[in-house]
Design a protein around this motif. Sequence first.
Motif, PDB file in Angstrom:
ATOM      1  N   ASN A 114      48.122  27.570  46.228  1.00 25.59           N
ATOM      2  CA  ASN A 114      49.092  28.526  46.723  1.00 25.59           C
ATOM      3  C   ASN A 114      50.139  28.320  47.531  1.00 25.59           C
ATOM      4  O   ASN A 114      50.838  29.434  48.155  1.00 25.59           O
ATOM      5  CB  ASN A 114      48.165  29.833  47.214  1.00 25.59           C
ATOM      6  N   HIS A 165      45.467  27.858  34.907  1.00 28.28           N
ATOM      7  CA  HIS A 165      44.080  27.703  35.470  1.00 28.28           C
ATOM      8  C   HIS A 165      43.747  26.485  34.454  1.00 28.28           C
ATOM      9  O   HIS A 165      43.794  26.702  33.274  1.00 28.28           O
ATOM     10  CB  HIS A 165      43.437  28.806  35.240  1.00 28.28           C
ATOM     11  N   LYS A 188      50.846  41.967  40.428  1.00 27.27           N
ATOM     12  CA  LYS A 188      49.753  41.709  41.135  1.00 27.27           C
ATOM     13  C   LYS A 188      50.376  40.436  42.038  1.00 27.27           C
ATOM     14  O   LYS A 188      49.796  40.294  43.201  1.00 27.27           O
ATOM     15  CB  LYS A 188      49.040  41.071  40.195  1.00 27.27           C
ATOM     16  N   LYS A 194      47.153  38.769  45.580  1.00 30.69           N
ATOM     17  CA  LYS A 194      46.061  37.845  45.638  1.00 30.69           C
ATOM     18  C   LYS A 194      45.942  37.242  44.248  1.00 30.69           C
ATOM     19  O   LYS A 194      46.179  37.814  43.197  1.00 30.69           O
ATOM     20  CB  LYS A 194      44.889  39.066  45.434  1.00 30.69           C
ATOM     21  N   GLN A 195      45.465  35.953  44.242  1.00 26.86           N
ATOM     22  CA  GLN A 195      45.275  35.000  43.429  1.00 26.86           C
ATOM     23  C   GLN A 195      44.364  35.462  42.247  1.00 26.86           C
ATOM     24  O   GLN A 195      44.699  35.389  41.013  1.00 26.86           O
ATOM     25  CB  GLN A 195      44.953  33.671  43.694  1.00 26.86           C
ATOM     26  N   GLU A 196      43.128  35.929  42.311  1.00 24.39           N
ATOM     27  CA  GLU A 196      42.271  36.488  41.576  1.00 24.39           C
ATOM     28  C   GLU A 196      43.141  37.836  40.528  1.00 24.39           C
ATOM     29  O   GLU A 196      42.770  37.558  39.476  1.00 24.39           O
ATOM     30  CB  GLU A 196      41.260  36.933  42.150  1.00 24.39           C
ATOM     31  N   GLN A 197      43.542  38.644  41.099  1.00 24.08           N
ATOM     32  CA  GLN A 197      44.307  39.863  40.507  1.00 24.08           C
ATOM     33  C   GLN A 197      45.285  39.019  39.664  1.00 24.08           C
ATOM     34  O   GLN A 197      45.598  39.638  38.787  1.00 24.08           O
ATOM     35  CB  GLN A 197      44.680  40.659  41.312  1.00 24.08           C
ATOM     36  N   TRP A 199      45.449  36.307  38.151  1.00 27.46           N
ATOM     37  CA  TRP A 199      44.635  35.599  37.061  1.00 27.46           C
ATOM     38  C   TRP A 199      44.174  36.671  36.073  1.00 27.46           C
ATOM     39  O   TRP A 199      44.212  36.493  34.885  1.00 27.46           O
ATOM     40  CB  TRP A 199      43.776  34.744  37.386  1.00 27.46           C
ATOM     41  N   ASP A 200      43.497  37.741  36.890  1.00 28.38           N
ATOM     42  CA  ASP A 200      42.952  39.107  35.759  1.00 28.38           C
ATOM     43  C   ASP A 200      44.200  39.379  34.833  1.00 28.38           C
ATOM     44  O   ASP A 200      43.930  39.784  33.674  1.00 28.38           O
ATOM     45  CB  ASP A 200      42.454  39.817  36.443  1.00 28.38           C
ATOM     46  N   ARG A 203      45.070  36.933  32.213  1.00 27.12           N
ATOM     47  CA  ARG A 203      43.976  37.022  31.184  1.00 27.12           C
ATOM     48  C   ARG A 203      43.979  38.319  30.060  1.00 27.12           C
ATOM     49  O   ARG A 203      43.648  38.254  29.027  1.00 27.12           O
ATOM     50  CB  ARG A 203      42.676  36.749  31.606  1.00 27.12           C
TER      51      ARG A 203
END
Length: 383
Positions: A114, A165, A188, A194-197, A199-200, A203
């Motif tokens: 990041n 990813h 996001k 936030k990295q997770e959001q 990526w969500d 996807r």
Amino acid sequence: MERFTISSAFAGAVLGLSSLCLASAWTPGGAPGSAGAPGRAGGWRLGEPARYENLTIFPVLSGESARTAGFVTLDEALSSGEAVISEQGGEGLHRTRDGRPVPMPEYQSGASVNQLVLINRGKRPLVLLAGELVSGGKQDRIIAKDRIVGPGERPLPLDVFCVEHGRWSSGTQFAAAKIMVHPSVREKAAVDQKQEQVWDAVRSGTTAQSESGIAGAAPPALSMRRIEGAMASEAPTQSYAKVYNSRAVGVPIDTFVEEIQKRFERATANLKGERVVGVVVAYGGEVAWSDIFASPELFDHYWTKLLRSYAIEALARPQTKEEASLDDAREFLRPLAGQERTESVPGVYRWREVTSGRYAEIELEALQPAQLTLHRLMIHRTS
């Protein structure tokens, strides 16, 4: 050293933004944003929209223009060599354009998902927008937030999010991808941070749920199943650039873009004394997004990749026959009253975000070589 401040902003008190009239009497005579703000172009007017399937784009028009030739965009700077982006600890940033060594800061002890390192070795301030993609390095990344990097050759840390990813190998420097990720992903990065959001959103295609239950709405052409199939067969490293192309997902993204572009050109073909400086974007009956710039020239630099990003979002959302109106778009552009957060680098830029419920407003103001708001982003958040 960056300075961070947090305060509350209320209607009529946010930099005089209440002076922006967006009702039916809204005309080019008013100031676009703050009253009397230096470097602001003349007032905005919404033109007739371009519509195609579930996507509506309203052109934002202005009879005046700020001078933005003194700034350089990310794609221009990376292509010309005026800017260099590298992984932390990479060898690519150890010398300037004329071969002189550049001392590397202590934070460059190793690559980080990041954070990258950037040098603006040109003579113009470098404009970065949240969601712009840079390709290469150990993973493709997107810029985390709007900011300006002053001219000079001192390496600085650059906050980013990964959109590839599964790959962490080879390469040090990054190239211009000429891609802006679509609004669900960009939101996001720009707001949630936030990295997770992020990526969500990559996807799933879209994080919007508001129209999924509308009677008569058709399922999205760019479904999560198609995206997952593209990741499995065409983009094993789950690279955003490879996933979201027509061949990978089997959806005619390019055809969609070409059609809405034709309609937008027709809608803006006979302007007199005005030019396009931005757009307001709606999906079905929901006005969801707006990008507005200080000049037509700056808008033109970003338009091609912005348009594609809007089209991808449209294809990932349910298809509905509802349409947003001109009044809906005007109402969307009203300045927000809510929680304000600002960041600044003295003498370079000021970044300001106001959030209120599911809405967010972000402004990027340049302080040199002229004080003006380069970019204004309005978001109807998907969650």
